[in-house]
Scaffold this active site. Structure first.
Site, mmCIF file in Angstrom:
data_model
loop_
_atom_site.group_PDB
_atom_site.id
_atom_site.type_symbol
_atom_site.label_atom_id
_atom_site.label_comp_id
_atom_site.label_asym_id
_atom_site.label_seq_id
_atom_site.Cartn_x
_atom_site.Cartn_y
_atom_site.Cartn_z
ATOM 1 C CG ASP A 249 82.577 31.250 66.849
ATOM 2 O OD1 ASP A 249 81.439 30.976 66.453
ATOM 3 O OD2 ASP A 249 83.510 30.414 66.879
HETATM 4 C C1 GLC Z 1 83.605 27.305 65.330
HETATM 5 C C2 GLC Z 1 82.217 27.387 65.938
HETATM 6 C C3 GLC Z 1 82.234 27.363 67.438
HETATM 7 C C4 GLC Z 1 83.395 26.503 67.882
HETATM 8 C C5 GLC Z 1 84.657 27.245 67.524
HETATM 9 C C6 GLC Z 1 85.906 26.416 67.820
HETATM 10 O O1 GLC Z 1 83.679 28.076 64.182
HETATM 11 O O2 GLC Z 1 81.376 28.437 65.505
HETATM 12 O O3 GLC Z 1 80.985 26.817 67.881
HETATM 13 O O4 GLC Z 1 83.340 26.278 69.293
HETATM 14 O O5 GLC Z 1 84.679 27.660 66.169
HETATM 15 O O6 GLC Z 1 85.919 25.280 67.019
#
Ligand code: GLC
Length: 721
Positions: A249
């Site tokens: 993430d």
């Molecule tokens: C965010 C989310 C994830 C997302 C990523 C990119 O914090 O937790 O679901 O795809 O970062 O935006």
């Protein structure tokens, strides 16, 4: 003179097996090129190998549509003018359709949009289980039941990937709240992990063949989920034989050592110290960038460790960007609008319809009052990373007006002002600024309601922080902005009141007995108003059913009654164990406001007696359960017939019943169909923590056939030998 046929290098030769192409490409790459590949080079991309003609990887949010471009190295909007997408309904709506064919259509459509925008990884779908109705991101997920979420995620993944775009299933695992999401350490029994929280991910990987998975922010067994020995190495790779890429993430990687050995392949979004003076670019400072390269050069880490990651990334490349046969996608097409409307219409749930108030009857109605901020507020923006810059969004008010035309008068009153920001997540919203006083707004709403034949109040939550939005949870179950008071007032003014709730979560409804009709209408995306109007006016017969329980109060929910949500000092104990959702209600005999699997229709269905092909089932045998279902109403409709299994006697405590199959059938008036379910011993198993395996204990079982988890129409007893 014959030119020597230049041998096409294996990695460029589509006719060669992917694994050979991977080894060939790997053998040609330098150490620096390998390390560049395992971490971001920009906010949403990672490096390819320019020298070898191996393309970059471009990720995009999110589960409901293709996110607008952001700056190279921060979250700011890039301000492009070619990236306004089609916004599909939120995944709770898709789950509420209980229709795997629509999940396939959804995946295919959103995959076409990602492909057209030249993204090869879609950062979705999310399948974290709905453990608490406060979780800010439940609207991005598929409800409280692992079986329903599993059946719906597989076709979505397959639909996305048929476009040569990887689905990146998230957030693996146990990311069931937003409070302290970056730090909380989840303590959960193996039984609950395997029976409740892992199944949708396992289905996405082993059945959907997902090419990517995203680690979660939180911790499990004290390790960050983006670098987690248990989840990523032992379970994902070891038990499920996942051969795709593990993407962190954004900011989920927290150190070099563990991220080298504990499972992550691609590091994104890490918060380093930014573009400090005199330093290289921020992406070189990632944990798997220069620090990793230096360890490799010093031979403190074997090159095999980076090769493992690069192999998975090259496999992603050969499945997507370097597959010459993949389709070309499409963007904001009439087909995608139609798909969005179909999914929206089939996901809307008719919760209550006393005196058959709905559908609105235009033969008698001359004036319809639409009230509430959510009738005009844009809902495709906000909510965090799933926020979209949609090419269009039909509001509920516009949808109703478009549908009714001159057949009746439609009047609108705001009722209250909740959130009226004109810009959200950098995207310009509809300007709904309104500076009138609450008294004035209320008076206007009452006036509009008084003389109307129908009053349609459109309320619920929105995508602002503290509601249905990433990064935070709600602080309570109730509706914001004192909507309860307004609804009660409107109910007194006009008995023909329909309350439409837009939300991704359950909400408290203390007025439920004072209101004849209640509709859960989710966040429906670009076609929202058209889909809602189609259901309210009866063009389409609602057939959605709840993918999660609507509790009367928070203390009726396991995570709050037994669990210690949101945890103390970053430690959280899922004490409710496997008793999540209706499993908790059944165990404690708690009546839900509206139960899991509940949803009405404009027609009626009767169920006959269920029967089973063999009352004594052998371990290796499949038995068939049949049940006749009849449409006894005046119009065609779809019914979701649910099959639950209860283990009457077991050495471990089990739920009263668990969803093990469902079938959505279309029936014309007076038509009767016999629905067939096949059961195998796998449907009877529980996860045995001692044996670390699934087991079914011989003994008595009960089949429950239901129109919902709390509306059981027929049962059948049988025995496992
Ligand atoms: C965010 C989310 C994830 C997302 C990523 C990119 O914090 O937790 O679901 O795809 O970062 O935006």
């Amino acid at each position: 003179m014959l030119m020597a046929q230049t041998e096409l290098p294996v990695y460029l030769d589509d006719s060669k097996p992917v694994e050979e192409r991977i080894e060939d490409a790997l053998s040609r790459m330098t150490l620096e090129e390998k390390v560049k590949m395992v971490h971001a080079q920009s906010q949403f991309s990672s490096a390819g190998v320019p020298r070898l003609g191996i393309p970059e990887n471009w990720m995009t949010d999110g589960p409901h549509g293709i996110r607008a471009e952001v700056q190279w190295d921060d979250w700011g909007q890039a301000g492009w003018t070619n990236d306004s997408c089609l916004a599909f309904p939120a995944l709770t709506c898709l789950a509420a359709t209980w229709n795997p064919q629509l999940a396939a259509l959804y995946g295919k459509s959103i995959g076409e949009e990602a492909r057209y925008r030249n993204k090869n990884v879609l950062l979705g779908p999310g399948v974290n289980i709905y453990r608490t109705p406060l979780n800010g991101r439940n609207f991005e997920y598929m409800g409280e039941d692992p079986f329903l979420a599993s059946r719906m995620v597989v076709p979505y993944v397959q639909g996305v990937q048929q476009n040569g775009v990887a689905a990146c299933v998230k957030h693996f695992a146990l990311n069931n709240q937003e409070v302290d999401r970056h730090t909380v350490n989840v303590n959960v029994s193996d039984r609950a992990l395997y029976e409740i929280y892992l199944p949708p991910f396992k289905a996405a990987v082993t059945e959907g063949k997902a090419w990517a998975i995203m680690g979660a922010y939180n911790r499990y067994k004290g390790q960050w989920c983006c670098q987690n020995e248990y989840l990523l190495n032992n379970i994902l790779r070891g038990e499920w034989h996942f051969d795709g890429v593990v993407v962190s993430d954004w900011g989920g990687v927290n150190n070099t050592e563990q991220s080298i050995y504990q499972g992550v392949d691609m590091e994104f979004g890490t918060w380093t110290d930014g573009m400090t003076e005199g330093r290289g670019n921020v992406f070189d400072q990632y944990y798997l960038a220069t620090p990793f390269l230096e360890l490799l050069r010093a031979q403190k880490v074997k090159e095999e460790e980076v090769d493992k990651k690069v192999r998975n990334i090259l496999r992603l490349t050969f499945r997507t960007t370097m597959d010459r046969n993949r389709p070309f996608g499409s963007f904001v097409t009439p087909e995608h609008s139609l798909a969005a409307q179909q999914i929206a219409e089939e996901g809307i749930v008719l919760l209550q319809n006393k005196n058959n108030l709905l559908p609105v009857d235009l033969n008698t109605a001359k004036k319809i009052a639409v009230i509430g901020e959510n009738a005009v507020k844009m809902m495709t923006i906000g909510g965090g990373s799933s926020s979209l810059k949609a090419q269009y969004e039909i509001s509920p008010l516009d949808g109703i007006k478009n549908r009714i035309g001159t057949q009746a008068e439609v009047v609108y009153a705001r009722g209250y002002v909740g959130e009226a920001t004109a810009i959200q997540d950098g995207v310009k919203s509809r300007d709904i600024i309104d500076n009138r006083s609450p008294e004035e707004l209320l008076a206007e709403a009452v006036e509009a309601a008084k003389s109307a034949d129908y009053v349609v109040f459109i309320g619920g939550l929105n995508k602002h922080d503290g509601q249905d939005s990433e990064g935070n949870d709600r602080s309570g179950l109730g509706l914001p902005y004192e909507q309860d008071g307004l609804i009660r007032t409107l109910a007194k003014v006009n008995k023909n009141l329909v309350v439409v709730i837009l939300s991704g979560n359950a909400v408290a409804m203390p007025w439920a007995n004072e209101v004849p009709a209640i509709v859960e209408s989710w966040y429906l995306g670009s076609e929202a108003g058209n889909a809602l109007a189609s259901v309210l006016l009866g063009d389409s017969n609602p057939s959605g059913k709840l993918p999660f329980t609507f509790p009367v109060q928070l203390t009726d929910v396991g995570a709050h009654a037994a669990g210690d949500y949101p945890g103390v000092n970053q430690e959280e104990y899922y004490n409710e164990g496997i008793f999540v959702g209706y499993r908790w209600n059944d165990k404690n005999k708690i009546k839900a406001l509206f139960p899991f699997g509940h949803g009405l229709s404009y027609t009626q269905f009767t169920y006959g007696k269920a029967s089973i092909s063999n009352k004594t089932m052998q371990e290796n045998e499949t038995v068939t359960v049949t049940v006749p279902v009849k449409n006894t109403g005046k119009r065609a409709g779809k019914e979701i017939v649910q099959l639950y299994i209860g283990d009457e006697k077991c050495t471990v405590e089990r739920p009263v019943k668990e969803l093990k199959s469902f079938e959505k059938i279309l029936l014309n008036p007076d038509e009767e169909k016999t629905v067939e379910f096949s059961l195998s011993v796998d449907d009877l198993k529980f996860y045995d923590e001692g044996k670390k395996d699934w087991v079914a204990e011989p003994g008595k079982f009960k089949v429950y056939i239901g129109a919902s988890s709390a509306d059981i129409r027929s049962t059948v007893d049988f025995e496992l030998k």
